[in-house]
Scaffold this motif. Structure first.
Motif, PDB file in Angstrom:
ATOM      1  N   THR A  71      15.299 -48.749 -25.953  1.00 34.40           N
ATOM      2  CA  THR A  71      14.409 -47.775 -25.325  1.00 34.40           C
ATOM      3  C   THR A  71      14.413 -46.477 -26.126  1.00 34.40           C
ATOM      4  OG1 THR A  71      16.139 -46.785 -23.927  1.00 34.40           O
ATOM      5  CG2 THR A  71      14.936 -48.680 -23.011  1.00 34.40           C
ATOM      6  N   PHE A 163       8.401 -48.098 -32.520  1.00 37.16           N
ATOM      7  CA  PHE A 163       9.559 -48.187 -31.623  1.00 37.16           C
ATOM      8  C   PHE A 163      10.749 -47.554 -32.344  1.00 37.16           C
ATOM      9  CE2 PHE A 163       9.068 -52.013 -34.131  1.00 37.16           C
ATOM     10  CZ  PHE A 163      10.323 -52.242 -34.660  1.00 37.16           C
ATOM     11  N   ASP A 220       4.554 -49.083 -21.480  1.00 38.07           N
ATOM     12  CA  ASP A 220       5.103 -47.854 -22.062  1.00 38.07           C
ATOM     13  C   ASP A 220       6.297 -47.360 -21.270  1.00 38.07           C
ATOM     14  OD1 ASP A 220       3.267 -47.856 -24.096  1.00 38.07           O
ATOM     15  OD2 ASP A 220       1.965 -46.329 -23.224  1.00 38.07           O
ATOM     16  N   LYS A 223       9.279 -49.578 -22.232  1.00 34.98           N
ATOM     17  CA  LYS A 223       9.786 -49.281 -23.573  1.00 34.98           C
ATOM     18  C   LYS A 223      10.503 -47.936 -23.631  1.00 34.98           C
ATOM     19  CE  LYS A 223       5.822 -50.125 -25.662  1.00 34.98           C
ATOM     20  NZ  LYS A 223       4.835 -50.320 -26.768  1.00 34.98           N
ATOM     21  N   SER A 224      10.062 -46.980 -22.827  1.00 31.68           N
ATOM     22  CA  SER A 224      10.721 -45.675 -22.843  1.00 31.68           C
ATOM     23  C   SER A 224      12.067 -45.704 -22.127  1.00 31.68           C
ATOM     24  CB  SER A 224       9.824 -44.633 -22.176  1.00 31.68           C
ATOM     25  OG  SER A 224       9.760 -44.844 -20.767  1.00 31.68           O
ATOM     26  N   TYR A 244      11.986 -57.654 -20.437  1.00 29.59           N
ATOM     27  CA  TYR A 244      11.438 -57.078 -21.671  1.00 29.59           C
ATOM     28  C   TYR A 244      12.140 -57.784 -22.823  1.00 29.59           C
ATOM     29  CZ  TYR A 244      10.802 -53.233 -25.150  1.00 29.59           C
ATOM     30  OH  TYR A 244      10.530 -52.477 -26.261  1.00 29.59           O
ATOM     31  N   GLN A 278       7.119 -57.926 -29.453  1.00 29.11           N
ATOM     32  CA  GLN A 278       7.723 -57.486 -28.201  1.00 29.11           C
ATOM     33  C   GLN A 278       6.763 -57.778 -27.060  1.00 29.11           C
ATOM     34  OE1 GLN A 278       9.018 -53.376 -28.360  1.00 29.11           O
ATOM     35  NE2 GLN A 278      10.598 -53.804 -29.876  1.00 29.11           N
TER      36      GLN A 278
END
Length: 320
Positions: A71, A163, A220, A223-224, A244, A278
């Motif tokens: 992340t 990323f 998003d 991923k964060s 994920y 991903q």
């Protein structure tokens, strides 16, 4: 909690080409737990791409190995980049901001695709380059004598990247060298020597993180690191589990299972249709009349490939 039964192609003990240096892990994280390898050197000399095992974990023209964080929150906490071998700093760059670069903004980089970084001369023509480091983190200067394992800076999101990760590339003169297969550029699928001083296993895909939420989160947000809850009220609008992951291949299967104080809540398997660097999948149920029974809920996400488990993670949630 996480268990692994990855389909692995193990690196052999280090038997580098004559005169070649050996390299140590260039990131201060635990592979398979707090970081993972997203991409390897491209061994396809045409417009396609393939990694050193003939797998798809690369992209056209990729000239290094990408050590990724799960992340952007993990990046913010600070993960050190380490010198993979001793040498002398040839050059550095710092000051570029950490941000995801859209395709339309690539020309604005003016060729500085590497972002903030460091290059090190290891002697006899061998050079390593470290890219995408965090703004303001570069801790060495041109001309510095560097020891193996010395901190160079931190993993970031600068330059041409989508990323947070460290891209490390190794060259012998003008030749790109894959540390997983130093003498096999352009071919793949055979047993290889390695330049790593400790064997690093090849992992052809797996889970990055799993979590609970009260609805299907946006990618998003996953991923964060913002998506995911450890506690929810019994009247939450829904109970959703997400997985994920990276490195999907056609016909891989992801299974999402939720169990609660009264037994099974949700159990679903989805078949993946294509190769993706991903991706995520999510599923769950709306809140029943009267709300969710209070207590501990357990989520399990697993990925299977060709009938064998590739990866599995579990997580718990408290309903209050």
């Amino acid at each position: 909690m996480r268990t692994h039964s990855f389909a692995l192609i193990s690196a052999l003990a280090a038997f580098p080409a004559a005169g070649a240096p050996t390299f140590s892990l260039p990131v201060d994280c635990e592979l398979g737990e707090t970081c993972f390898i997203q991409n390897y050197v491209d061994h396809d000399e045409t417009s396609g791409h393939r990694d050193h095992t003939c797998g798809p974990l690369s992209y056209d023209g990729h000239k290094g190995t990408d050590f990724a964080l799960p992340t952007t929150d993990a990046m913010g906490s600070g993960v050190n980049v380490l010198a993979a071998a001793e040498g002398v700093v040839l050059g550095t760059r710092d000051g570029m901001i950490d941000k995801v670069i859209a395709t339309k903004d690539i020309p604005k980089l003016n060729g500085k695709d590497c972002g903030n970084g460091v290059s090190i001369d290891h002697g006899d023509g061998w050079v390593s380059q470290y890219c995408h480091m965090k703004q303001g983190s570069v801790a060495v200067s041109q001309g510095d004598q560097i020891a193996r394992g010395q901190v160079l800076g931190q993993i970031g999101l600068s330059g041409r990247t989508q990323f947070p990760h460290l891209h490390i590339s190794i060259r012998d003169g003008n030749r790109v060298v894959d540390p997983f297969a130093p003498d096999q550029q352009g071919v793949c699928g055979e047993g290889q020597d390695t330049l790593w001083d400790h064997g690093i296993d090849y992992v052809g895909g797996g889970l990055i993180r799993v979590g609970f939420d009260v609805g299907v989160p946006k990618f998003d947000s996953i991923k964060s690191g913002m998506a995911g809850r450890v506690r929810v009220p019994s009247q939450a609008k829904a109970l959703v589990l997400f997985g994920y992951a990276f490195g999907s291949r056609p016909d891989d299967e992801m299974t999402l299972t939720i169990t609660g104080p009264q037994g099974s809540v949700f159990d679903h398997t989805v078949t993946l249709e294509k190769t993706q660097a991903q991706y995520f999948r999510a599923g769950g149920k709306r809140t029943p009349m009267g709300g969710w029974p209070k207590g501990i809920y357990r989520g399990e996400v697993s990925i299977t490939r060709d009938g064998a488990q590739l990866d599995q993670q579990t997580i718990t949630l408290t309903v209050e």
